[in-house]
Design a protein around this motif. Structure first.
Motif, mmCIF file in Angstrom:
data_model
loop_
_atom_site.group_PDB
_atom_site.id
_atom_site.type_symbol
_atom_site.label_atom_id
_atom_site.label_comp_id
_atom_site.label_asym_id
_atom_site.label_seq_id
_atom_site.Cartn_x
_atom_site.Cartn_y
_atom_site.Cartn_z
ATOM 1 N N THR A 1 7.117 -8.634 -3.468
ATOM 2 C CA THR A 1 7.892 -8.227 -4.637
ATOM 3 C C THR A 1 6.918 -7.931 -5.772
ATOM 4 N N VAL A 2 7.431 -7.283 -6.806
ATOM 5 C CA VAL A 2 6.595 -6.989 -7.968
ATOM 6 C C VAL A 2 6.011 -8.284 -8.516
ATOM 7 N N ALA A 3 6.841 -9.325 -8.592
ATOM 8 C CA ALA A 3 6.377 -10.608 -9.134
ATOM 9 C C ALA A 3 5.211 -11.156 -8.311
ATOM 10 N N ASP A 4 5.324 -11.095 -6.981
ATOM 11 C CA ASP A 4 4.236 -11.591 -6.117
ATOM 12 C C ASP A 4 2.964 -10.783 -6.323
ATOM 13 N N THR A 5 3.131 -9.454 -6.360
ATOM 14 C CA THR A 5 1.984 -8.563 -6.515
ATOM 15 C C THR A 5 1.231 -8.855 -7.805
ATOM 16 N N LEU A 6 1.997 -9.053 -8.886
ATOM 17 C CA LEU A 6 1.351 -9.258 -10.183
ATOM 18 C C LEU A 6 0.816 -10.680 -10.348
ATOM 19 N N ALA A 7 1.452 -11.654 -9.663
ATOM 20 C CA ALA A 7 1.006 -13.039 -9.815
ATOM 21 C C ALA A 7 -0.223 -13.335 -8.956
ATOM 22 N N GLN B 1 -13.821 -8.245 -14.385
ATOM 23 C CA GLN B 1 -13.886 -7.458 -15.616
ATOM 24 C C GLN B 1 -13.596 -5.975 -15.365
ATOM 25 N N VAL B 2 -13.687 -5.569 -14.111
ATOM 26 C CA VAL B 2 -13.443 -4.171 -13.769
ATOM 27 C C VAL B 2 -12.290 -4.123 -12.779
ATOM 28 N N GLN B 3 -11.243 -3.387 -13.090
ATOM 29 C CA GLN B 3 -10.105 -3.293 -12.181
ATOM 30 C C GLN B 3 -9.801 -1.834 -11.886
ATOM 31 N N MET B 4 -9.122 -1.615 -10.788
ATOM 32 C CA MET B 4 -8.934 -0.245 -10.340
ATOM 33 C C MET B 4 -7.451 0.103 -10.180
ATOM 34 N N VAL B 5 -7.110 1.348 -10.532
ATOM 35 C CA VAL B 5 -5.786 1.911 -10.250
ATOM 36 C C VAL B 5 -6.006 3.055 -9.275
ATOM 37 N N PHE B 6 -5.320 2.998 -8.123
ATOM 38 C CA PHE B 6 -5.572 3.998 -7.093
ATOM 39 C C PHE B 6 -4.625 5.182 -7.215
ATOM 40 N N GLN B 7 -4.927 6.219 -6.426
ATOM 41 C CA GLN B 7 -4.175 7.464 -6.526
ATOM 42 C C GLN B 7 -2.726 7.345 -6.084
ATOM 43 N N ASP B 8 -2.528 6.758 -4.904
ATOM 44 C CA ASP B 8 -1.227 6.871 -4.275
ATOM 45 C C ASP B 8 -0.445 5.573 -4.400
ATOM 46 N N PRO B 9 0.523 5.518 -5.318
ATOM 47 C CA PRO B 9 1.248 4.265 -5.524
ATOM 48 C C PRO B 9 2.162 3.927 -4.346
ATOM 49 N N TYR B 10 2.279 4.860 -3.373
ATOM 50 C CA TYR B 10 3.061 4.558 -2.176
ATOM 51 C C TYR B 10 2.219 3.763 -1.195
ATOM 52 N N ALA B 11 0.895 3.929 -1.256
ATOM 53 C CA ALA B 11 0.012 3.266 -0.303
ATOM 54 C C ALA B 11 -0.686 2.051 -0.901
ATOM 55 N N SER B 12 -0.795 1.974 -2.225
ATOM 56 C CA SER B 12 -1.644 0.924 -2.799
ATOM 57 C C SER B 12 -0.875 -0.370 -3.117
ATOM 58 N N LEU B 13 0.435 -0.367 -2.929
ATOM 59 C CA LEU B 13 1.195 -1.601 -3.149
ATOM 60 C C LEU B 13 1.648 -2.156 -1.806
ATOM 61 N N ASN B 14 1.599 -3.465 -1.653
ATOM 62 C CA ASN B 14 2.032 -4.086 -0.411
ATOM 63 C C ASN B 14 3.562 -4.029 -0.320
ATOM 64 N N PRO B 15 4.091 -3.338 0.710
ATOM 65 C CA PRO B 15 5.541 -3.143 0.769
ATOM 66 C C PRO B 15 6.320 -4.442 0.995
ATOM 67 N N ARG B 16 5.630 -5.490 1.441
ATOM 68 C CA ARG B 16 6.323 -6.754 1.725
ATOM 69 C C ARG B 16 6.239 -7.743 0.577
#
Lengths: 326, 333
Positions: B116-122, B99-114
């Motif tokens: 894809t967007v689809a994998d990250t969101l799924a 019920q509680v989700q977080m958005v972090f400061q640095d979008p360069y560090a908080s997304l897994n570089p390996r």
């Protein structure tokens, strides 16, 4: 006569993906004792401009393709390394953005502060240390005689930035280049540091080039402002004129995007699109694809920086033609 | 504002997060406690945006991380729709935590570089069984549209996006599980001014359209003012002022809030040069060894003897806001 005159500076980076024109034909001058604000978003070329002046561009991949930067009859871009070293650190000094990474963590503050004095002024260690302690006192570090022997990690972020300023000023340079010196700091600490830079500048009559993306910082500190976009200067004028009568659509858009100036509850004004890819050639005005005022000519004719009002230069075709009125 | 009492999403009561500090290499001994969060209470109502401001080290990020249970609470309670997250364990805690989700400061560090967007969101959809592999794609496309990204970009990797676009991906990931509350920890401070405005507009429209609640953490007061209904100001682990955005920004009451607002450089040369800026002396004190009494007293120009002796409670003042200062009545504007 200006202290520093930069003419047609071009710094390109030769990368695997092509030539990135980071700075593309920049000309400006700085008078003695003047504070010049260099404003722009990431990638606009403001830092690369200043690093080029100090010979701090890694070459390769970077290359200064053309231009001169005259300081008292010496061209900073072409002088022999030995001459460059005597100017750098003695007559021109730099304050970097991040005080956490620009001090050597292994060396005591004292060693880092006396180094320019030993090299440039041939002082004895004892004399140099006395000067170092005075320099720390001038930037408001208390108990300087003891703290001069500390290592960088023993200082807070704001204190480290004071040390950086003390180090830049210790040889009493005529020109200071400050690259986002308060961006990494908290607002209350930022207020302290801005006041300190302003006071030292007035006392010593130094010229300062102040690089920032924060128009608020510029408003309080700078005499003149130069706005950069896509490696070019798009507007330059006295600070009050830039804020009251901006003569370039990009400056106006930038000013309108500041949340503080916009009424609450309504959607914030935004500039559509993204800055251009500098590794591709730009046909007309680099801002044209994002500009609400752009006409056909803007996309084909590269605009030049021209005087549109006394002391006020703009690189907008439509402003120059008198079609856009502030 | 009136909906706060009747319809509360998050309720934090007397929350403390303390970290032991150890000294020594071979023989470690306790050398003190960092009171990162020290007795914080507030609520966030349905559809409300609460801004949380303060300088580095004041505990605002620790507070955010504690709410999503990335850091355990030392004492106190964190209630989400009435259920205490700190007392639940295992599956029950995980379910409530969605019920509680977080958005972090640095979008360069908080997304897994390996990924894809689809994998990250799924990923969250699959982990929590909200979608099968087959129908995850449709939900991913819907999420991307919601945050203003073209679904055809789903197969791309984070490095192919600009900072602002990455932050949109991070926001879409936070929305995947349809949370009630989003905690945004300095979501725009790594972005350029013109991009900041885009992301702020997006967050504001999501709150409006999805009925989300948000805890918006930032150090830039002008940004917080624009998006928040109410603002809480933290100093050294404690909330020192809490009130409506207009009250806190335009009529700050606590001496620290006054200094913080006075320190913002104004993009107006005439005003900037004529005004008297209130420059605070010194640095924020160390949270290992906070000053006795009011933690702000060594830097406060209105401090009196009593300020050194007692910790001022956060009390409701006559105009409805909460202030932790015993001198407010004596400070003239």
């Amino acid at each position: 006569m200006p202290l520093l005159t930069v003419t047609d500076l071009r710094t390109y980076f030769h990368t695997r993906d092509g030539v990135v024109r980071a700075v593309d034909g920049v000309s400006f001058s700085v008078e003695k004792g003047e504070t010049l604000g260099l404003v722009g978003e990431s990638g606009s070329g403001k830092s690369v401009t200043c690093l080029s002046l100090l010979g701090l561009i890694p070459q390769p991949p970077g290359r200064i393709e053309s231009g001169t930067a005259m300081l008292d009859g010496v061209d900073l871009l072409r002088c022999p390394p030995k001459v460059a070293r005597t100017i750098r650190g003695r007559r021109v000094a730099m304050i970097f953005q991040d005080p956490m990474t620009s001090l050597n963590p292994y060396l005591r503050i004292s060693d880092q502060l006396v180094e320019p004095l030993l090299i440039h002024e041939k002082l004895s260690r004892r004399e140099a240390l006395t000067r170092a302690i005075t320099a720390l006192e001038e930037v408001g570090i208390q108990d300087a005689a003891r703290r001069v022997h500390f290592h960088p990690h023993e200082f807070s972020g704001g204190m480290r930035q004071r040390v950086m300023i003390a180090m830049a000023l210790i040889t009493r340079p005529e020109l200071i280049i400050a690259d986002e010196p308060t961006t990494a700091l908290d607002v209350t600490v930022q207020a302290q540091i801005l006041e300190l830079i302003g006071r030292l500048q007035r006392e010593r009559g130094m010229a300062v080039i102040f690089i920032t993306h924060d128009l608020g910082v510029v408003a309080g500190l700078c005499d003149r402002v130069q706005v950069m976009y896509a490696g070019r200067i798009v507007e330059t004028a006295a600070t009050a004129d830039v804020f009251a009568r901006p003569q370039h659509p990009y400056t106006r858009a930038l000013q309108r995007s500041i949340p503080a100036l916009q009424p609450k509850g309504r959607a914030l004004f935004t500039i559509p699109g993204l800055p251009p890819d500098l590794s591709r050639p730009l046909a007309g005005c680099p801002f044209a694809p994002r500009c609400a005022e752009a006409v056909e000519a803007c996309r084909s004719i590269p605009p030049r920086l021209m005087e549109v009002a006394p002391g006020h230069h703009s690189a907008c075709l439509r402003v120059q033609r008198g079609e856009l009125v502030a | 504002m009136n909906s706060v009492a009747s319809d509360t999403i998050l309720e934090i009561e007397n929350l403390r997060v303390h970290f032991p500090v150890r000294r020594g290499f071979f023989v470690q001994r306790a050398a003190g406690t960092v009171k990162a969060v020290d007795g914080v209470s507030f609520t966030v109502g349905r559809g409300e945006v609460l801004g949380l401001v303060g300088e580095s080290g004041c505990g605002k990020s620790t507070l955010a991380r504690t709410i999503v249970q990335l850091v355990p609470a030392t004492s106190g309670s964190i209630r989400i729709e009435g259920r205490d997250l700190t007392t639940l364990r295992g599956r029950e805690q995980r379910t409530l935590r969605t019920q509680v989700q977080m958005v972090f400061q640095d979008p360069y560090a908080s997304l897994n570089p390996r990924m894809t967007v689809a994998d990250t969101l799924a990923e969250p959809l699959l982990v929590h069984g909200r979608a099968s592999r087959a129908d995850a794609a449709a939900q991913v496309a819907e999420l991307m549209e919601r945050v203003g990204l073209a679904p055809r970009l789903a197969r791309k990797y984070p490095h192919e996006f600009s900072g602002g676009q990455r932050q949109r991906i991070a926001i879409a990931r936070a929305l995947a599980l349809r949370p009630r509350l989003v905690i945004a920890d300095e979501p725009v401070s790594a972005l350029d001014v013109s991009i900041q405005a885009q992301i702020l507009n997006l967050l504001a429209s999501l709150v409006r359209e999805m009925g989300l609640s948000m805890l918006f953490i930032a150090h830039d007061l002008s940004v917080v003012k624009h998006i928040s209904d109410r603002i809480a100001v933290m100093y050294l682990g404690k909330v020192v002022e809490l009130g409506t955005a207009a009250d806190v920004i335009e009529r700050p009451s606590h001496p620290y809030t006054r200094a913080l607002i006075s320190a913002i450089p104004s993009p107006d040369p005439a005003r900037e040069r004529s005004r008297q800026r209130m420059v605070l002396p010194g640095d924020p004190p160390s949270p290992i060894d906070p000053p006795p009494g009011c933690a702000f007293h060594p830097r406060c120009r209105w401090a009196v003897e009593t300020c050194r002796g007692q910790v001022p409670p956060l009390e409701k003042s006559s105009d409805g806001r909460h202030v932790a200062c015993i001198r407010t009545a004596d400070i003239e504007d």
